[in-house]
Design an enzyme around this catalytic site. Structure first.
Site, mmCIF file in Angstrom:
data_model
loop_
_atom_site.group_PDB
_atom_site.id
_atom_site.type_symbol
_atom_site.label_atom_id
_atom_site.label_comp_id
_atom_site.label_asym_id
_atom_site.label_seq_id
_atom_site.Cartn_x
_atom_site.Cartn_y
_atom_site.Cartn_z
ATOM 1 N N ALA A 165 0.810 -1.106 -0.024
ATOM 2 C CA ALA A 165 -0.021 0.071 -0.049
ATOM 3 C C ALA A 165 0.921 0.932 0.028
ATOM 4 C CB ALA A 165 -0.990 0.009 1.189
ATOM 5 N N GLY B 107 0.828 -5.070 0.947
ATOM 6 C CA GLY B 107 -0.439 -5.380 -0.055
ATOM 7 C C GLY B 107 -0.141 -5.946 -1.174
ATOM 8 N N GLU C 7 -0.287 -9.564 -0.452
ATOM 9 C CA GLU C 7 -1.335 -9.950 -0.320
ATOM 10 C C GLU C 7 -2.200 -10.246 -1.357
ATOM 11 O OE1 GLU C 7 -1.758 -6.686 2.536
ATOM 12 O OE2 GLU C 7 -2.379 -8.010 4.164
ATOM 13 N N GLU D 105 4.796 -4.945 7.427
ATOM 14 C CA GLU D 105 3.821 -3.982 7.918
ATOM 15 C C GLU D 105 4.157 -3.719 9.409
ATOM 16 O OE1 GLU D 105 2.902 -6.137 5.734
ATOM 17 O OE2 GLU D 105 1.049 -5.516 4.507
HETATM 18 N N1 T1G Z 1 4.852 3.486 -0.018
HETATM 19 C C1 T1G Z 1 5.224 4.554 -0.534
HETATM 20 N N2 T1G Z 1 6.512 4.914 -1.112
HETATM 21 C C2 T1G Z 1 7.142 3.716 -1.188
HETATM 22 C C3 T1G Z 1 6.779 2.345 -0.740
HETATM 23 C C4 T1G Z 1 5.485 2.196 -0.417
HETATM 24 N N3 T1G Z 1 4.896 1.173 0.171
HETATM 25 N N4 T1G Z 1 7.916 1.608 -0.984
HETATM 26 C C5 T1G Z 1 8.724 2.325 -1.381
HETATM 27 N N5 T1G Z 1 8.670 3.629 -1.385
HETATM 28 C C6 T1G Z 1 9.145 4.711 -1.872
HETATM 29 C C7 T1G Z 1 10.438 5.067 -1.181
HETATM 30 O O1 T1G Z 1 10.159 6.121 -0.021
HETATM 31 C C8 T1G Z 1 11.245 5.819 -2.046
HETATM 32 O O2 T1G Z 1 10.931 7.205 -2.076
HETATM 33 C C9 T1G Z 1 11.314 4.935 -3.279
HETATM 34 O O3 T1G Z 1 10.100 4.344 -2.913
HETATM 35 C C10 T1G Z 1 12.382 3.769 -3.484
HETATM 36 O O4 T1G Z 1 12.491 3.261 -2.146
HETATM 37 C C11 T1G Z 1 -2.879 -3.215 3.438
HETATM 38 C C12 T1G Z 1 -0.932 -1.627 5.216
HETATM 39 C C13 T1G Z 1 10.380 -1.653 -1.838
HETATM 40 C C14 T1G Z 1 12.320 -2.737 -0.976
HETATM 41 O O5 T1G Z 1 6.755 -1.423 4.005
HETATM 42 O O6 T1G Z 1 10.833 -1.992 1.747
HETATM 43 O O7 T1G Z 1 1.019 -2.771 2.207
HETATM 44 O O8 T1G Z 1 12.857 8.719 -1.552
HETATM 45 O O9 T1G Z 1 14.956 3.775 -1.500
HETATM 46 O O10 T1G Z 1 16.079 0.138 -1.533
HETATM 47 O O11 T1G Z 1 -1.240 -4.693 4.586
HETATM 48 O O12 T1G Z 1 11.481 0.705 -0.215
HETATM 49 O O13 T1G Z 1 12.308 8.009 -4.084
HETATM 50 O O14 T1G Z 1 10.949 9.331 -2.891
HETATM 51 O O15 T1G Z 1 13.773 2.026 -0.389
HETATM 52 O O16 T1G Z 1 15.045 -0.215 -3.899
HETATM 53 C C15 T1G Z 1 4.002 -2.296 3.206
HETATM 54 C C16 T1G Z 1 8.554 -0.632 2.130
HETATM 55 C C17 T1G Z 1 3.173 -1.297 2.815
HETATM 56 C C18 T1G Z 1 7.532 -1.644 1.724
HETATM 57 C C19 T1G Z 1 12.730 -0.674 -2.363
HETATM 58 N N6 T1G Z 1 5.397 -2.213 2.312
HETATM 59 N N7 T1G Z 1 9.353 -0.346 1.122
HETATM 60 O O17 T1G Z 1 13.738 -0.567 -1.563
HETATM 61 O O18 T1G Z 1 14.360 1.709 -2.840
HETATM 62 S S1 T1G Z 1 1.835 -1.140 4.093
HETATM 63 C C20 T1G Z 1 6.489 -1.847 2.655
HETATM 64 C C21 T1G Z 1 10.667 -1.115 1.049
HETATM 65 C C22 T1G Z 1 0.807 -2.243 3.536
HETATM 66 C C23 T1G Z 1 -1.343 -3.704 3.505
HETATM 67 C C24 T1G Z 1 -0.477 -2.512 4.137
HETATM 68 C C25 T1G Z 1 11.539 -0.587 -0.104
HETATM 69 C C26 T1G Z 1 11.798 -1.508 -1.253
HETATM 70 P P1 T1G Z 1 11.929 8.253 -2.677
HETATM 71 P P2 T1G Z 1 13.939 2.805 -1.676
HETATM 72 P P3 T1G Z 1 14.813 0.280 -2.636
#
Ligand code: T1G
Length: 709
Positions: free
Chosen positions: A66, A112, A115, A137
């Protein structure tokens, strides 16, 4: 706006191709959800479509979950509930389409994203290092709430699912395949073809046979009694690990348990209401901030304005390969694929260093994090010797010899004569000013500090220390290489203790004072663990080594005066030959490498005795506020570039509680006038070292905050 989702139908198979325009990763925004809903409606009603494939056309990113920006900005529980319900409806749509769906996973498949993939009928993943799969999460203070707590345990078993969910682990595709999340693992080049074949087979009624992972696991997972046991022991473990400070893993546990007992629908209801509660909590807000600060640091070159490009570092030299130097070398090989050359003064030292590094590589192999082939290839990148030969080609040399100024100066003087023009010289000192080490060099401009933390393979932080004379190209090169080694890098100013030890020294000194006054080791440690530190200060001293702690304290005392005066206790402990865990003698007793209880002899040595009469209410404020006050001073002196770096440095370098957002964020939350008042009270009672620093007082007066909203 350009669409994120393209749909085309070929030979009865619908390809849903996702590429969110102008974003580095695919994520499920409101817009993306709406597009999916429209496309899935069409797909369901189109009689020509027999099956579908969900695939990403964005390199390295399947779906990163998400949109964290979206839920970070939620104003109320109601809003959070509505948002997550929307997500659940979409994900359920994949599962109930009436047509088989294949998730073709290439790149990060998280939250997500996973999921959604779990709601598909079949999952094929590309065997590529970028393909990371998991439900992270809880690291953001929330729980998987689009069915992750329901579908994952049903697919791979409760225990295996909890193992991933409760720690927010991300696993490579290969491991995801082994534990049964992914049905097929393929070379990235054939992902499309294999997905298409699977979709065609599923369309003709083929039922994939799933091998259930460990039989033993299912014996426990599948019966109510066994399951109750699994949940209660998981709950105990979570409480032990989080000290009750992080509600998200417990919420996830509750959602899994409820769903397994009462069915998927009931489980989804619980997921949604727990998500609504957590998403607007202060803990989650702080963890989300830490996530964004960390991602921002991944792109930060380390200097403001137009910065020169970093030089590529493919050859690394490490001089002084004790435990620290050897571990730095091993991580450089594993993470940055650098060719690493060790140098030490004699053959046995080099041999020991190489053995330590190879051991770290072997561990990765044993944990299946490296294939046999990768292990062999990476092992060959390590070499070593007693001469300077082999360092001539180095792009960067990191010195990690004993913490002694003259020795370091001598090493760099010799080193400078060997290396090329473009080689950066770095010292892994934890206390000695870089400018002093650089004295006498022909080219002090390429000298800086790279302060790693032990154990290097686990600790996420690196301080890159720049002095007045350090050239920008050297700074950005060291910072870029640190990031390549997987570290979160903060660039800090050359000043005694830099950032991390500057904050740590007064804190550890105060812990020493409390001991001397008769507070028991356990009381001190437990109080800080209760505040949220992973370990207490006395344990920390034993872990880092009493000699290291005392040395840092002395340097800071000499540089910054009385408020940083250490107690005599550490000195006496050292005179008794107690170095901490490393020689199995310290404040604690050790047996066969395992830490036992407090060593009562330590009290004798420091000349103090635990006195139950000593008031304990001040233990926490004394330890916390002395650190906070120092943080404000150091920030004001420009030791870190900004509050973001200061908070991240303290969270990752010291273990300052992440759910509090870091020392500066915590001060904002307490309120600066309140913090000043607390410090004044402490100063009256315990002395001037608690006097609130000028900067804090003036900010409190003018109503400023460290992180203005
Ligand atoms: N939402 C918004 N921005 C995100 C994002 C996300 N899920 N994932 C990455 N970004 C942005 C990050 O801030 C950065 O932005 C750019 O993408 C590149 O990331 C219903 C509630 C995917 C492994 O926790 O672990 O799903 O600085 O520099 O090293 O259950 O980002 O360029 O503007 O980290 O290649 C759960 C978190 C959401 C994933 C990539 N998902 N992301 O790593 O690049 S909650 C996460 C990561 C959810 C559901 C729920 C890593 C990555 P900017 P990066 P990277």
């Amino acid at each position: 706006m350009t669409a994120a989702l393209t749909a085309r139908v070929e030979r009865g198979i619908a390809w849903l191709e996702l590429d969110l325009p102008a974003e580095p990763v695919n994520k499920i925004t409101r817009g993306v959800r709406e597009e999916f809903e429209r496309v899935l409606d069409r797909l369901a009603s189109d009689p020509d479509v027999r099956a579908g494939i969900l695939i990403s056309r964005k390199a390295g990113s399947f779906i990163a979950g998400a949109d964290i920006d979206e839920f970070g900005g939620l104003a109320s529980r109601g809003e959070a509930h509505a948002l997550v319900r929307g997500g659940q409806v979409l994900v359920t749509r994949f599962a109930t389409l009436g047509k088989p769906m294949v998730a073709a996973i290439n790149g990060a498949c998280l939250g997500g994203g996973l999921e959604t993939a779990l709601a598909c009928t079949y999952r094929v993943a590309a065997d590529d290092p970028k393909t990371l799969i998991g439900l992270p999460e809880v690291q953001l203070g929330i729980l998987p709430a689009a069915g992750g707590c329901q579908r994952l345990p049903r697919l791979i078993g409760v225990r295996a699912a909890l193992d991933l969910i409760l720690a927010g682990k991300q696993v490579p595709a290969r491991r995801a395949h082994r534990i049964g999340i992914v049905d097929e693992l393929v070379h990235p080049a054939i992902l499309d073809r294999v997905a298409e074949e699977a979709a065609a087979r599923l369309a003709s009624g083929w039922q994939p046979k799933r091998r259930r992972a460990g039989l033993g696991d299912f014996a426990l997972d599948d019966n109510p009694l066994g399951r109750r046991l699994v949940f209660s022991s998981a709950r105990k473990q979570v409480l032990k690990k989080t000290g009750g400070h992080y509600p998200a893993p417990l919420a996830a546990l509750q959602a899994v348990e409820h769903g397994m007992k009462h069915g998927m629908e009931a489980g989804l209801d619980v997921e949604a209401s727990l998500f609504a509660e957590l998403a607007v909590s202060a803990v989650s807000r702080n963890l989300v901030r830490i996530f964004f600060a960390t991602t921002a640091l991944k792109k930060d070159p380390g200097l403001p304005g137009d910065t020169p490009a970093p030089h590529p570092v493919s050859n690394l030299g490490v001089v002084g390969v004790g435990f620290m130097g050897a571990s730095i070398g091993a991580v450089a090989v594993m993470k940055a694929q650098a060719d690493v050359r060790f140098k030490d003064r004699d053959v046995p030292s080099v041999g020991r260093g190489l053995a330590v590094a190879h051991r770290l590589l072997d561990e990765q192999r044993e944990r299946h994090r490296l294939t046999r082939f990768e292990h062999r290839r990476l092992s060959r990148l390590l070499s070593g010797g007693v001469g300077w030969d082999g360092l001539g080609r180095a792009d960067l040399v990191i010195e990690a010899v004993f913490e002694d100024l003259e020795l370091k100066q001598q090493v760099f003087a010799e080193l400078e004569a060997q290396v090329g023009e473009r080689c950066v010289l770095a010292s892994n000192t934890s206390t000695i000013p870089i400018a002093e080490i650089a004295q006498g060099l022909q080219r002090p401009d390429r000298m800086l500090g790279m302060h790693f933390f032990s154990p290097v393979e686990k600790m996420p932080l690196l301080e890159v220390i720049v002095s007045e004379g350090t050239a920008p190209w050297a700074t950005v090169t060291a910072a870029a290489f640190g990031r390549k080694m997987g570290k979160t890098v903060i660039v800090v100013r050359d000043s005694p203790g830099f950032w991390v030890n500057r904050l740590l020294a007064p804190y550890l000194n105060e812990a020493g004072r409390l001991l001397q006054e008769g507070v028991a080791v356990e009381t001190i440690d437990k109080t800080m663990v209760k505040f949220g530190f992973p370990v207490g200060p006395i344990t920390l001293i034993d872990e880092v080594g009493l000699d290291v702690a005392l040395n840092a304290s002395k340097v800071l005392h000499a540089a910054l005066g009385d408020r940083l005066q250490p107690t005599g206790g550490l000195q006496r402990m050292l005179e008794d030959g107690r170095f901490g865990r490393k020689n199995q003698r310290g404040f604690f007793r050790y047996e066969g490498g395992k830490r036992r209880d407090v060593d009562m002899a330590a009290y004798e040595i420091i000349g103090a005795h635990p006195d139950p009469q000593v008031p304990r209410d001040d233990v926490q404020p004394r330890l916390v506020y002395i650190m906070l006050n120092e943080a404000v001073r150091a920030l004001h002196e420009g030791i870190v570039r900004n509050t973001r770096d200061g908070d991240i440095g303290a969270v990752f370098g010291i273990g300052f509680p992440a759910f509090r957002g870091g020392p500066l964020r915590y001060l904002d939350e307490v309120g600066l006038p309140q913090a000043v008042a607390t410090l004044e009270t402490l100063a009256q009672q315990y002395g001037d070292r608690f006097a609130p620093c000028e900067r804090l007082v003036s900010m409190a007066r003018t109503g400023e905050a460290f992180h203005p909203q």
